[in-house]
Motif scaffolding. Structure first.
Motif, mmCIF file in Angstrom:
data_model
loop_
_atom_site.group_PDB
_atom_site.id
_atom_site.type_symbol
_atom_site.label_atom_id
_atom_site.label_comp_id
_atom_site.label_asym_id
_atom_site.label_seq_id
_atom_site.Cartn_x
_atom_site.Cartn_y
_atom_site.Cartn_z
ATOM 1 N N ALA A 95 0.936 -1.257 -0.089
ATOM 2 C CA ALA A 95 -0.013 0.012 0.077
ATOM 3 C C ALA A 95 1.022 1.246 -0.093
ATOM 4 O O ALA A 95 1.192 1.908 1.011
ATOM 5 C CB ALA A 95 -0.897 -0.067 1.077
ATOM 6 N N PRO A 96 1.461 1.610 -1.279
ATOM 7 C CA PRO A 96 2.322 2.738 -1.219
ATOM 8 C C PRO A 96 1.450 4.152 -0.972
ATOM 9 O O PRO A 96 0.238 4.250 -1.272
ATOM 10 C CB PRO A 96 2.585 2.914 -2.714
ATOM 11 C CG PRO A 96 1.739 1.949 -3.456
ATOM 12 C CD PRO A 96 1.119 1.008 -2.536
ATOM 13 N N THR A 97 1.875 4.990 -0.252
ATOM 14 C CA THR A 97 1.396 6.295 0.165
ATOM 15 C C THR A 97 1.323 7.302 -1.020
ATOM 16 O O THR A 97 2.119 6.939 -2.002
ATOM 17 C CB THR A 97 1.957 6.932 1.497
ATOM 18 O OG1 THR A 97 3.369 7.108 1.045
ATOM 19 C CG2 THR A 97 1.705 6.204 2.668
ATOM 20 N N ASP A 98 0.493 8.178 -1.151
ATOM 21 C CA ASP A 98 0.520 9.169 -2.363
ATOM 22 C C ASP A 98 1.817 9.959 -2.178
ATOM 23 O O ASP A 98 2.190 10.755 -1.152
ATOM 24 C CB ASP A 98 -0.660 9.916 -1.974
ATOM 25 C CG ASP A 98 -0.913 10.931 -3.237
ATOM 26 O OD1 ASP A 98 -1.920 10.627 -3.969
ATOM 27 O OD2 ASP A 98 -0.308 11.900 -3.615
ATOM 28 N N GLU A 99 2.440 9.996 -3.531
ATOM 29 C CA GLU A 99 3.496 10.845 -3.556
ATOM 30 C C GLU A 99 3.634 12.246 -3.122
ATOM 31 O O GLU A 99 4.291 12.772 -2.684
ATOM 32 C CB GLU A 99 4.090 10.789 -5.117
ATOM 33 C CG GLU A 99 5.085 9.781 -5.387
ATOM 34 C CD GLU A 99 5.876 9.790 -6.700
ATOM 35 O OE1 GLU A 99 5.524 8.711 -7.249
ATOM 36 O OE2 GLU A 99 6.247 10.744 -6.995
ATOM 37 N N ARG A 100 2.376 12.944 -3.595
ATOM 38 C CA ARG A 100 2.430 14.365 -3.219
ATOM 39 C C ARG A 100 2.071 14.535 -1.548
ATOM 40 O O ARG A 100 2.517 15.263 -1.172
ATOM 41 C CB ARG A 100 0.950 14.799 -3.974
ATOM 42 C CG ARG A 100 0.820 14.684 -5.439
ATOM 43 C CD ARG A 100 -0.487 14.863 -5.999
ATOM 44 N NE ARG A 100 -1.355 13.721 -5.544
ATOM 45 C CZ ARG A 100 -2.702 14.010 -5.725
ATOM 46 N NH1 ARG A 100 -3.407 14.929 -6.221
ATOM 47 N NH2 ARG A 100 -3.363 12.824 -5.276
ATOM 48 N N MET A 101 1.537 13.545 -0.860
ATOM 49 C CA MET A 101 1.490 13.419 0.406
ATOM 50 C C MET A 101 2.605 13.426 0.924
ATOM 51 O O MET A 101 2.967 14.224 2.090
ATOM 52 C CB MET A 101 0.395 12.315 0.923
ATOM 53 C CG MET A 101 -0.955 12.540 0.424
ATOM 54 S SD MET A 101 -1.831 13.979 0.936
ATOM 55 C CE MET A 101 -2.284 13.259 3.006
ATOM 56 N N ARG A 102 3.590 12.594 0.533
ATOM 57 C CA ARG A 102 5.039 12.532 1.020
ATOM 58 C C ARG A 102 5.429 14.084 0.741
ATOM 59 O O ARG A 102 6.430 14.298 1.870
ATOM 60 C CB ARG A 102 5.605 11.277 0.211
ATOM 61 C CG ARG A 102 5.293 10.060 0.379
ATOM 62 C CD ARG A 102 6.178 8.890 -0.502
ATOM 63 N NE ARG A 102 5.437 7.934 -0.984
ATOM 64 C CZ ARG A 102 5.657 7.103 -2.043
ATOM 65 N NH1 ARG A 102 6.645 7.444 -2.604
ATOM 66 N NH2 ARG A 102 4.903 6.295 -2.463
ATOM 67 N N ARG A 103 5.440 14.580 -0.269
ATOM 68 C CA ARG A 103 6.054 15.737 -0.565
ATOM 69 C C ARG A 103 5.590 16.857 0.561
ATOM 70 O O ARG A 103 6.171 17.699 1.279
ATOM 71 C CB ARG A 103 5.917 16.322 -2.147
ATOM 72 C CG ARG A 103 6.877 15.521 -2.663
ATOM 73 C CD ARG A 103 7.213 16.565 -3.919
ATOM 74 N NE ARG A 103 5.823 16.496 -4.845
ATOM 75 C CZ ARG A 103 5.403 15.661 -5.647
ATOM 76 N NH1 ARG A 103 6.162 14.593 -6.005
ATOM 77 N NH2 ARG A 103 4.270 15.453 -6.370
ATOM 78 N N ILE A 104 4.297 16.873 0.667
ATOM 79 C CA ILE A 104 3.642 17.834 1.698
ATOM 80 C C ILE A 104 4.192 17.533 2.998
ATOM 81 O O ILE A 104 4.393 18.639 3.621
ATOM 82 C CB ILE A 104 2.209 17.493 1.702
ATOM 83 C CG1 ILE A 104 1.463 18.181 0.440
ATOM 84 C CG2 ILE A 104 1.416 18.324 2.773
ATOM 85 C CD1 ILE A 104 0.010 17.744 0.152
ATOM 86 N N ILE A 105 4.240 16.134 3.362
ATOM 87 C CA ILE A 105 4.808 15.936 4.954
ATOM 88 C C ILE A 105 6.144 16.310 4.962
ATOM 89 O O ILE A 105 6.688 17.048 5.881
ATOM 90 C CB ILE A 105 4.498 14.639 5.237
ATOM 91 C CG1 ILE A 105 2.866 14.204 5.410
ATOM 92 C CG2 ILE A 105 5.031 13.887 6.506
ATOM 93 C CD1 ILE A 105 2.513 12.751 5.371
ATOM 94 N N ALA A 106 7.075 16.107 4.009
ATOM 95 C CA ALA A 106 8.582 16.326 4.062
ATOM 96 C C ALA A 106 8.652 17.871 4.095
ATOM 97 O O ALA A 106 9.437 18.495 4.998
ATOM 98 C CB ALA A 106 9.230 15.882 2.716
#
Ligand SMILES: [Zn+2]
Length: 447
Positions: free
Chosen positions: A362-373
């Protein structure tokens, strides 16, 4: 300001060049330096609430036995509902028993931004697994409430039902809870179905708990890492790339059982020797490929299993985990190639029987990873991308919403134990990243 005035009083060609350079430097800085957070999480308040919550189901080891659907679970849930109301949320329990606290947005037609975790524990559990995510989510809602900050999107804080028993609440919310699961008897002694009824849900109308794709703008879960990567590297925040998928096989190796005294070494079909070669080959395949795939042989049995008999048959396990289903398949195929080679040289037969464990990556959403980072960067917190080797409600939510997950350090990597610990500052850091991520999404980062 001071620099500009000083320079302006002594103009010259060089100083004009300097002014221009400084101007662009400041302009660039202004574009990349994010606005400060309108409010910050209170580490003290979060710590107090974690301690208060840990009274419900407290055991003598300092941890909790707050298994889903127990009386302690009910008391913990009532405490959480009270905190949600204090944070200005409107509380309801859906038909799956998930507790949902809602705050309206200024644009009611926009989809919901949802965040939260769970408060049920394993038997003999700790005080942070799941709890940090729920207390942190409520903290975000409370900060918005106390500071009169309106959001465009409606917000919903969720505390999922029975995470530890098999992600019951999030499976129901995503329409994937199997009817057979309702009959499974949980640690509380109640079946999942009776448990859902016990906490105020309705197992006969679970479809009402379903959220459709598009209904949620995003889902974010704050959680303790439950491993030692962040703690040992002294990194504040883990940006979760996804929850790994798992595949299992029984590997069956057929040789020929024969007398260990009378059969010469060059006349044997020894299944154990093939197994030994294969165990080494599996490790070699997993370590020689680039990436973070893991492959493990954790169980082995030789038959007939006597010191004076050459093993005629060996059954061993194979487990492969990775964030990518294609990568798991690639690792498996490389292992199959090795098995064919070994079977040929050892005069044995090797075959793989897959066991259905039903855990897709279950990969997380790439945009969400960027937002969190970026949220961590803006707060001056160090961060690292990492997969989650443990299961979480977030893995179900990836099916219906752009999903992100924030990890905070677990001291010594200990979890599912009364010794589980995360510092108040780490909890507050994770909550600030959650708040900032919610506000970034609210401003349209995913639109
Ligand atoms: Zn958890």
């Amino acid at each position: 300001m001071f620099v500009f005035r000083t320079v302006a009083e002594t103009p010259g060609t060089n100083t004009i060049v300097m002014i221009v350079c400084l101007f662009f430097a400041l302009l660039t800085a202004g574009l990349t330096t994010a606005e400060p957070l309108p409010a910050s999480a209170s580490a003290d308040r979060m710590e107090q609430r974690i301690k208060a919550l840990s009274q419900f189901g407290a055991n003598t080891d300092g941890g909790v036995d707050r298994v889903a659907f127990s009386d302690a679970d009910i008391k913990g849930r009532e405490y959480i509902k009270g905190l949600m109301r204090e944070a200005g949320l409107t509380v309801r329990v859906d038909t799956a028993g998930n507790i949902i606290g809602r705050r309206e947005g200024s644009e009611p037609d926009l989809p919901v931004i949802m965040f939260g975790s769970h408060i049920d524990s394993v038997p003999g559990g700790g005080n942070y697994d799941g709890d940090v995510g729920v207390i942190g989510a409520i903290e975000v809602a409370q900060l918005l409430h106390e500071n009169n900050i309106a959001t465009r999107h409606p917000l919903e804080v969720v505390s999922f039902t029975d995470e530890e028993g098999g992600l019951t609440g999030s499976l129901a919310m995503t329409g994937r809870l199997k009817t057979a699961a309702l009959g499974i008897v949980t640690h509380s002694g109640k079946s999942v179905g009776d448990g859902i009824r016990f906490v105020g849900g309705d197992p006969d109308r679970l479809e009402l708990a379903q959220r459709k794709p598009g209904e949620l703008a995003a889902f974010i879960e704050l959680h303790i890492e439950q491993g030692a990567i962040l703690y040992e590297a002294k990194i504040d925040i883990g940006v979760v790339e996804g929850i790994v998928g798992i595949r299992w096989w029984d590997v069956v190796i057929e040789g020929f059982a024969n007398h260990a005294g009378t059969t010469p070494m060059n006349r044997r079909k020894d299944a154990m020797l093939s197994a030994a070669d294969l165990v080494l080959a599996i490790n070699n395949v997993a370590t020689s490929m680039s990436g973070r795939q893991v492959a493990t042989v954790g169980k082995i049995r030789a038959e007939p299993g006597a010191p004076n008999v050459i093993p005629g048959r060996v059954v061993m396990s194979l487990e492969i985990r990775d964030l990518s289903a294609a990568k798991i398949q690639q690792v498996f195929e490389a292992i199959e190639d090795e098995a064919r080679r070994i079977a040929g040289t050892r005069y044995t037969a090797i075959h793989f029987d897959e066991i259905d464990v039903d855990v897709d990556p279950a990969p997380t959403d790439e945009r969400m990873r960027r937002i969190i980072a970026s949220a961590a960067d803006a707060l001056g917190l160090s961060h690292q991308s990492m997969p989650s080797g443990a299961g979480h409600d977030a893995q179900d939510m990836t099916h219906i919403a752009p999903t992100g997950m924030i990890f905070v350090p677990s001291v010594d990597g200990i979890s599912h134990s009364p010794k589980e610990y995360t510092s108040p500052q780490d909890m507050a850091n994770g909550t600030d990243v959650l708040l900032r991520s919610v506000l970034t999404i609210d401003k349209g980062a995913l639109e």
